[in-house]
Design a protein around this motif. Structure first.
Motif, PDB file in Angstrom:
ATOM      1  N   ALA A   1      29.541  47.140  51.992  1.00  0.00           N
ATOM      2  CA  ALA A   1      30.332  47.077  50.761  1.00  0.00           C
ATOM      3  C   ALA A   1      30.669  45.623  50.459  1.00  0.00           C
ATOM      4  CB  ALA A   1      31.597  47.904  50.904  1.00  0.00           C
ATOM      5  N   ILE A   2      30.306  45.170  49.270  1.00  0.00           N
ATOM      6  CA  ILE A   2      30.447  43.761  48.914  1.00  0.00           C
ATOM      7  C   ILE A   2      31.268  43.638  47.635  1.00  0.00           C
ATOM      8  CG2 ILE A   2      29.233  41.621  48.365  1.00  0.00           C
ATOM      9  CD1 ILE A   2      26.775  42.816  49.784  1.00  0.00           C
ATOM     10  N   THR A   3      32.294  42.822  47.679  1.00  0.00           N
ATOM     11  CA  THR A   3      33.125  42.554  46.507  1.00  0.00           C
ATOM     12  C   THR A   3      32.650  41.279  45.819  1.00  0.00           C
ATOM     13  OG1 THR A   3      35.031  43.570  47.597  1.00  0.00           O
ATOM     14  CG2 THR A   3      35.490  42.150  45.709  1.00  0.00           C
ATOM     15  N   ASN A   4      32.551  41.332  44.516  1.00  0.00           N
ATOM     16  CA  ASN A   4      32.187  40.159  43.720  1.00  0.00           C
ATOM     17  C   ASN A   4      33.442  39.348  43.440  1.00  0.00           C
ATOM     18  OD1 ASN A   4      31.093  38.288  41.949  1.00  0.00           O
ATOM     19  ND2 ASN A   4      30.956  39.729  40.242  1.00  0.00           N
ATOM     20  N   HIS A   5      33.656  38.319  44.211  1.00  0.00           N
ATOM     21  CA  HIS A   5      34.873  37.522  44.046  1.00  0.00           C
ATOM     22  C   HIS A   5      34.798  36.578  42.842  1.00  0.00           C
ATOM     23  CE1 HIS A   5      36.574  39.042  47.758  1.00  0.00           C
ATOM     24  NE2 HIS A   5      35.424  38.800  48.367  1.00  0.00           N
ATOM     25  N   GLN A   6      33.630  36.464  42.234  1.00  0.00           N
ATOM     26  CA  GLN A   6      33.466  35.640  41.034  1.00  0.00           C
ATOM     27  C   GLN A   6      33.615  36.500  39.778  1.00  0.00           C
ATOM     28  OE1 GLN A   6      29.925  33.040  41.155  1.00  0.00           O
ATOM     29  NE2 GLN A   6      29.595  33.767  43.241  1.00  0.00           N
ATOM     30  N   ALA A   7      34.671  37.278  39.711  1.00  0.00           N
ATOM     31  CA  ALA A   7      34.797  38.252  38.626  1.00  0.00           C
ATOM     32  C   ALA A   7      36.259  38.561  38.340  1.00  0.00           C
ATOM     33  CB  ALA A   7      34.062  39.531  39.022  1.00  0.00           C
ATOM     34  N   PRO A   8      36.523  39.167  37.174  1.00  0.00           N
ATOM     35  CA  PRO A   8      37.878  39.657  36.898  1.00  0.00           C
ATOM     36  C   PRO A   8      38.253  40.787  37.856  1.00  0.00           C
ATOM     37  CG  PRO A   8      36.539  39.557  34.883  1.00  0.00           C
ATOM     38  CD  PRO A   8      35.599  39.374  36.035  1.00  0.00           C
ATOM     39  N   ALA A   9      39.537  41.088  37.888  1.00  0.00           N
ATOM     40  CA  ALA A   9      40.017  42.162  38.766  1.00  0.00           C
ATOM     41  C   ALA A   9      39.503  43.524  38.346  1.00  0.00           C
ATOM     42  CB  ALA A   9      41.544  42.163  38.782  1.00  0.00           C
ATOM     43  N   ALA A  10      39.227  43.687  37.060  1.00  0.00           N
ATOM     44  CA  ALA A  10      38.652  44.929  36.539  1.00  0.00           C
ATOM     45  C   ALA A  10      37.689  44.567  35.424  1.00  0.00           C
ATOM     46  CB  ALA A  10      39.738  45.858  36.017  1.00  0.00           C
TER      47      ALA A  10
END
Length: 212
Positions: free
Chosen positions: A35-44
């Motif tokens: 599971a990978i979170t895109n930290h270069q993005a808005p919260a939603a």
């Protein structure tokens, strides 16, 4: 062992964790999911501006990954077309996956998403992906994406009331739940409604073994 990247295009780690848990539960045991979170993005991701802001991070994750398949876990299929140009491995968007499953299960479908700002993006995807002739509408519940994580019971009540109206309007349709976060309330919604409800995260999980 088949390795799958489950990419949350937004930057909310709690959403990555809960949606990935639902995804893993639908897969055979010999699949390993990261599971990978895109930290270069808005919260939603709520509307085209948020989606555009998230695309570079999604593409970076895929370009630097080494997986047998990639799942883009945003119902807007954020960066899906671009992602398929940078890898030869299967890339599945949960939106497109759910449209296929709805078409196979019921022939026609409607979509219930979160906010109205997301409706044009989803409707555009439905047309581009070839489902326009069998989709009877894309509707907004008014529930913000992150409320599905922070206020699931209240969100479920609101979504359920919209589903009741949609059932009256198109009783033979499947209804696609138009947000990754709705995977966490699908099991409580489906018993209360006679129509088929399509969980987009589960739809992607069901298609992964077919494509890998």
């Amino acid at each position: 062992m088949t390795r799958v990247a489950f990419i949350n295009p937004n930057s909310t780690i709690a959403m990555t964790t809960s949606c990935a848990r639902s995804f893993v539960a639908q897969l055979p045991e010999d699949y390993h999911v990261e599971a990978i979170t895109n930290h270069q993005a808005p919260a939603a991701i709520q509307g085209p501006e948020d989606g555009d802001a998230a695309v570079p991070g999604v593409l970076d994750i895929i370009a630097n990954g080494n997986f047998d398949a990639y799942v883009i876990a945003c119902f807007d299929d954020t960066g899906l077309a671009e992602a398929r140009t940078i890898t030869q491995k299967p890339v599945i968007g949960i939106g497109q996956a759910s449209f296929h499953l709805a078409a196979l299960s019921s022939g026609r479908f409607s979509v219930l998403t979160t906010l109205a700002v997301s409706v044009p993006v989803i409707a555009g995807n439905i047309e581009v992906q070839g489902f326009g002739q069998i989709c009877d509408g894309v509707y907004a519940s008014g529930v913000p994406v992150l409320d599905l994580e922070t206020a699931p019971d209240k969100s479920r009540e609101i979504i359920s009331s919209h589903l009741q109206k949609m059932t009256v309007k198109n009783p033979s349709d499947a209804v696609v739940l138009g947000c990754a976060g709705m995977t966490n309330i699908w099991n409580k919604l489906q018993p209360d409604h006679q129509i088929t409800l399509i969980d987009p995260v589960a739809a992607a999980a069901k298609l992964i073994p077919v494509l890998v």
